[in-house]
Design an enzyme around this catalytic site. Structure first.
Site, mmCIF file in Angstrom:
data_model
loop_
_atom_site.group_PDB
_atom_site.id
_atom_site.type_symbol
_atom_site.label_atom_id
_atom_site.label_comp_id
_atom_site.label_asym_id
_atom_site.label_seq_id
_atom_site.Cartn_x
_atom_site.Cartn_y
_atom_site.Cartn_z
ATOM 1 N N ASN A 37 58.592 43.831 3.241
ATOM 2 C CA ASN A 37 59.809 44.464 3.933
ATOM 3 C C ASN A 37 60.987 43.823 2.965
ATOM 4 O O ASN A 37 61.443 42.819 3.090
ATOM 5 C CB ASN A 37 59.792 44.339 5.233
ATOM 6 C CG ASN A 37 61.016 45.223 5.958
ATOM 7 O OD1 ASN A 37 61.286 46.260 5.346
ATOM 8 N ND2 ASN A 37 61.160 44.974 7.301
ATOM 9 N N HIS A 122 56.177 46.784 21.976
ATOM 10 C CA HIS A 122 57.438 46.040 22.292
ATOM 11 C C HIS A 122 58.417 46.664 23.176
ATOM 12 O O HIS A 122 58.589 47.888 23.155
ATOM 13 C CB HIS A 122 58.209 46.243 20.854
ATOM 14 C CG HIS A 122 57.785 45.564 19.699
ATOM 15 N ND1 HIS A 122 58.100 45.550 18.312
ATOM 16 C CD2 HIS A 122 56.550 44.630 19.545
ATOM 17 C CE1 HIS A 122 57.394 44.764 17.505
ATOM 18 N NE2 HIS A 122 56.566 44.289 18.296
ATOM 19 N N ARG A 147 55.835 42.713 24.313
ATOM 20 C CA ARG A 147 56.805 41.612 24.077
ATOM 21 C C ARG A 147 58.162 42.004 24.508
ATOM 22 O O ARG A 147 58.320 43.277 24.325
ATOM 23 C CB ARG A 147 56.696 41.535 22.469
ATOM 24 C CG ARG A 147 57.722 40.524 21.954
ATOM 25 C CD ARG A 147 57.953 40.509 20.320
ATOM 26 N NE ARG A 147 58.565 41.828 20.098
ATOM 27 C CZ ARG A 147 59.243 41.939 18.711
ATOM 28 N NH1 ARG A 147 58.900 41.367 18.047
ATOM 29 N NH2 ARG A 147 60.463 42.754 18.620
ATOM 30 N N TYR A 159 68.378 39.867 16.768
ATOM 31 C CA TYR A 159 66.957 40.252 16.406
ATOM 32 C C TYR A 159 65.955 40.880 17.555
ATOM 33 O O TYR A 159 66.278 40.444 18.639
ATOM 34 C CB TYR A 159 66.158 38.979 15.971
ATOM 35 C CG TYR A 159 64.609 39.337 15.909
ATOM 36 C CD1 TYR A 159 64.272 39.991 14.915
ATOM 37 C CD2 TYR A 159 63.890 39.102 16.920
ATOM 38 C CE1 TYR A 159 62.798 40.497 15.041
ATOM 39 C CE2 TYR A 159 62.565 39.479 17.114
ATOM 40 C CZ TYR A 159 62.084 40.071 16.145
ATOM 41 O OH TYR A 159 60.590 40.466 16.038
ATOM 42 N N ASP A 209 59.579 36.787 21.004
ATOM 43 C CA ASP A 209 59.785 36.174 19.781
ATOM 44 C C ASP A 209 60.942 35.608 19.569
ATOM 45 O O ASP A 209 61.979 36.044 19.734
ATOM 46 C CB ASP A 209 59.499 37.396 18.924
ATOM 47 C CG ASP A 209 59.439 37.007 17.695
ATOM 48 O OD1 ASP A 209 59.621 35.913 16.963
ATOM 49 O OD2 ASP A 209 59.196 38.080 16.512
ATOM 50 N N HIS A 211 61.967 34.148 16.730
ATOM 51 C CA HIS A 211 62.056 34.557 15.385
ATOM 52 C C HIS A 211 62.876 33.322 14.612
ATOM 53 O O HIS A 211 63.939 33.553 13.936
ATOM 54 C CB HIS A 211 63.066 35.731 15.276
ATOM 55 C CG HIS A 211 62.859 36.668 14.407
ATOM 56 N ND1 HIS A 211 63.363 37.016 13.137
ATOM 57 C CD2 HIS A 211 61.397 37.540 14.303
ATOM 58 C CE1 HIS A 211 62.837 37.956 12.387
ATOM 59 N NE2 HIS A 211 61.624 38.256 13.152
ATOM 60 N N GLU A 235 56.531 33.024 20.202
ATOM 61 C CA GLU A 235 56.505 33.159 19.201
ATOM 62 C C GLU A 235 57.378 32.741 18.189
ATOM 63 O O GLU A 235 58.614 32.715 18.491
ATOM 64 C CB GLU A 235 56.155 34.844 18.788
ATOM 65 C CG GLU A 235 56.281 35.107 17.153
ATOM 66 C CD GLU A 235 56.112 36.601 16.912
ATOM 67 O OE1 GLU A 235 55.950 37.328 17.913
ATOM 68 O OE2 GLU A 235 56.426 37.002 15.860
ATOM 69 N N GLU A 261 53.615 34.988 10.891
ATOM 70 C CA GLU A 261 53.732 36.150 10.220
ATOM 71 C C GLU A 261 54.341 36.212 8.841
ATOM 72 O O GLU A 261 54.041 36.857 8.080
ATOM 73 C CB GLU A 261 54.374 37.150 10.853
ATOM 74 C CG GLU A 261 56.123 36.708 11.036
ATOM 75 C CD GLU A 261 56.801 37.657 12.142
ATOM 76 O OE1 GLU A 261 56.250 38.076 13.192
ATOM 77 O OE2 GLU A 261 57.827 37.814 11.978
ATOM 78 N N ARG A 282 49.480 34.155 13.458
ATOM 79 C CA ARG A 282 50.099 35.550 13.332
ATOM 80 C C ARG A 282 49.793 36.037 11.888
ATOM 81 O O ARG A 282 50.395 37.189 11.634
ATOM 82 C CB ARG A 282 51.537 35.354 13.762
ATOM 83 C CG ARG A 282 51.689 35.037 14.872
ATOM 84 C CD ARG A 282 52.163 36.087 15.981
ATOM 85 N NE ARG A 282 53.332 37.048 15.503
ATOM 86 C CZ ARG A 282 53.057 38.372 15.213
ATOM 87 N NH1 ARG A 282 52.049 38.804 15.737
ATOM 88 N NH2 ARG A 282 54.158 39.003 14.939
ATOM 89 N N GLU A 338 49.375 42.927 17.197
ATOM 90 C CA GLU A 338 50.769 43.611 17.600
ATOM 91 C C GLU A 338 50.804 45.084 16.971
ATOM 92 O O GLU A 338 50.088 45.244 16.023
ATOM 93 C CB GLU A 338 51.639 42.936 16.563
ATOM 94 C CG GLU A 338 53.248 43.417 16.867
ATOM 95 C CD GLU A 338 54.223 42.561 16.006
ATOM 96 O OE1 GLU A 338 53.960 42.073 14.966
ATOM 97 O OE2 GLU A 338 55.383 42.736 16.352
ATOM 98 N N TRP A 401 66.905 34.479 9.780
ATOM 99 C CA TRP A 401 66.777 35.556 10.514
ATOM 100 C C TRP A 401 65.294 35.946 11.204
ATOM 101 O O TRP A 401 64.680 35.178 11.414
ATOM 102 C CB TRP A 401 66.737 36.755 9.566
ATOM 103 C CG TRP A 401 66.409 38.147 10.056
ATOM 104 C CD1 TRP A 401 65.392 38.828 10.038
ATOM 105 C CD2 TRP A 401 67.172 38.764 11.077
ATOM 106 N NE1 TRP A 401 65.409 40.002 10.982
ATOM 107 C CE2 TRP A 401 66.778 39.836 11.365
ATOM 108 C CE3 TRP A 401 68.573 38.562 11.593
ATOM 109 C CZ2 TRP A 401 67.252 40.858 12.458
ATOM 110 C CZ3 TRP A 401 69.135 39.366 12.370
ATOM 111 C CH2 TRP A 401 68.479 40.628 12.947
HETATM 112 C C1 GCO Z 1 57.461 40.690 14.583
HETATM 113 C C2 GCO Z 1 58.141 40.390 13.549
HETATM 114 C C3 GCO Z 1 59.009 41.483 12.815
HETATM 115 C C4 GCO Z 1 59.613 40.954 11.398
HETATM 116 C C5 GCO Z 1 59.710 41.983 10.468
HETATM 117 C C6 GCO Z 1 59.939 41.545 9.123
HETATM 118 O O1 GCO Z 1 56.994 39.893 15.346
HETATM 119 O O2 GCO Z 1 57.061 41.749 14.629
HETATM 120 O O3 GCO Z 1 59.072 39.409 13.927
HETATM 121 O O4 GCO Z 1 59.887 42.125 13.724
HETATM 122 O O5 GCO Z 1 60.858 40.540 11.632
HETATM 123 O O6 GCO Z 1 58.141 42.640 10.387
HETATM 124 O O7 GCO Z 1 59.715 42.504 8.071
HETATM 125 MG MG MG Z 2 57.746 38.201 14.884
#
Ligand code: GCO
Ligand code: MG
Length: 401
Positions: A37, A122, A147, A159, A209, A211, A235, A261, A282, A338, A401
């Site tokens: 992404n 979500h 989530r 976020y 999350d 983040h 997370e 992730e 993840r 997810e 981010w």
């Molecule tokens: C999640 C992730 C995503 C990422 C996104 C970045 O837990 O699903 O944090 O929301 O931010 O995939 O490209």
């Molecule tokens: Mg995440």
């Protein structure tokens, strides 16, 4: 059998996706996802300019050897661009193997370990009440794990929550800056989860999350405040470049921790897993070298009782979701997957057998992955440059981010 053609298709049916299609002398083809992404064209170039010319003429049966050649042969190892490109080829080769043998990928991976993969969806809101309503709506639809993210009073845009200009997880053009204030966040999250838990009752699995926004001691404090909620996981509490940072969190809280992730290889989680500093990993098939590498990651994690809960935001294409469904059905230590629904046009460009019903993901029984790309339709959605947002703290400094 030989590979006769391998090409990259970049398409944007609602959001950008990078897909590899590999064709063979047997007339069978396979597809793989290489979407990263906000950095899609870097992967497309790595594939087109460097990797695909290396695989044409080879035997697609030799998945392990091709993986090792692409990984070791570059000399320059690891990293998201490299590993997403390798993943795209790897998954397309597994798809071909399944189709040639007339059996689904889950069967090649050892057969079924479960009947369905538990998914989490979500729920988010701009206000606490809105987030609670969304949770109840998803619970009524049959989701067993959700989530929850909510705009924190005083931080207007953040976020995982809806914005006036689109969903928070969408990359956009122009580039957007959002705000961040840790103190307000830490005050609000326990209040949010108390309200959600009161509304849902004890059985629903709740996830959150962070983040990568906290320091280890802040994350430890949050984890402790949330213990009575019984979260399924917290997370990405902190960035994991220093893996030992997770020791601090672990020493202070029993809230289960998930991370990974953004990891690309087993080396990114080696210490986290070996020291049992996390509960859930993840890493995803698309960003961590495909099925071939993720099988090794899962086997390593299993030894240490770490389970998998793979990344599955909507920027991971329906091709990755197909691979995740097969992998999740077959792999014993997959705990959850997810699942964020893809844009409607993406489901048309990538027709697929996998489905989510009553909170569980199943891959279907089609040979290979059971997913394809409609190239003609894909052409109608040209690539659109887009970036993930960035976040600035209240004093103006750049945050994660
Ligand atoms: C999640 C992730 C995503 C990422 C996104 C970045 O837990 O699903 O944090 O929301 O931010 O995939 O490209
Ligand atoms: Mg995440």
């Amino acid at each position: 059998m030989k590979i006769t053609d391998a090409r990259v298709i970049v398409t944007s049916p609602g959001r950008n996706y990078v897909t590899v299609k590999i064709e063979t002398t047997d007339g069978v083809h396979g597809v793989g996802d290489g979407t990263l992404n906000g950095r899609e064209l870097a992967v497309a170039s790595y594939l087109e300019d460097h990797l695909l010319p290396l695989i044409v003429g080879r035997d697609p049966d030799d998945i392990e050897d091709i993986w090792q050649m692409l990984y070791k042969g570059a000399y320059w190892r690891r990293g998201p661009v490299t590993m997403a490109a390798i993943a795209a080829i790897d998954v397309a080769l597994w798809d071909i193997k399944g189709k040639v043998l007339g059996t689904p990928l889950w069967n090649l991976l050892g057969g079924r370990s479960r009947t369905g993969v538990l998914v989490y969806s979500h729920a988010s809101g701009r206000r606490l009440g809105e987030a609670v309503d969304k949770v109840l709506e998803l619970q009524a639809q049959g989701y067993k794990a959700i989530r929850v993210q909510c705009v924190v009073p005083g931080i207007e845009e953040m976020y995982g929550t809806p914005h006036a200009d689109g969903e928070a997880e969408d990359a956009t053009l122009p580039f957007v800056e959002r705000g961040w204030d840790t103190a307000s966040y830490l005050r609000f999250v326990p209040e949010l989860f108390r309200s959600v838990r009161t509304a849902t009752g004890p059985e629903l699995q709740l996830l959150h999350d962070a983040h990568h926004r906290l320091t280890p001691i802040e994350a430890a404090g949050l984890g402790r405040c949330l213990e009575d909620i019984g979260l399924f996981w917290l997370e990405d509490p902190v960035p994991a470049e220093p893996q030992a940072g997770y020791r601090i969190i672990r020493q202070h809280t029993t809230t289960p921790i998930a991370v990974g992730e953004v990891f690309n290889t087993v080396y990114d989680c080696e210490q986290l897993v070996r020291e049992q500093l996390i509960d859930f990993l993840r890493m995803s098939i698309v960003h961590a070298g495909g099925v071939t590498h993720m099988r090794k990651v899962a086997a390593f994690a299993e030894i240490y009782q770490v389970r998998l809960g793979c990344h599955g935001a909507a920027d991971l294409s329906p091709v990755t979701m197909a691979a995740a469904a097969h992998f999740g059905i077959a792999t014993h230590n997959v705990a959850i997957q997810e699942y964020a629904p893809h844009p409607a046009q993406a489901n048309e460009v990538f027709p697929h057998e996998w489905s989510v019903k009553d909170g569980y993901l199943t891959p279907g029984d089609a040979p290979g992955l059971g997913v394809d790309i409609d190239e003609h339709l894909a052409q109608q959605f040209p690539y659109a440059r887009a970036y993930l947002p960035i976040s600035r703290r209240t004093d103006g400094t750049m945050g994660s981010w």
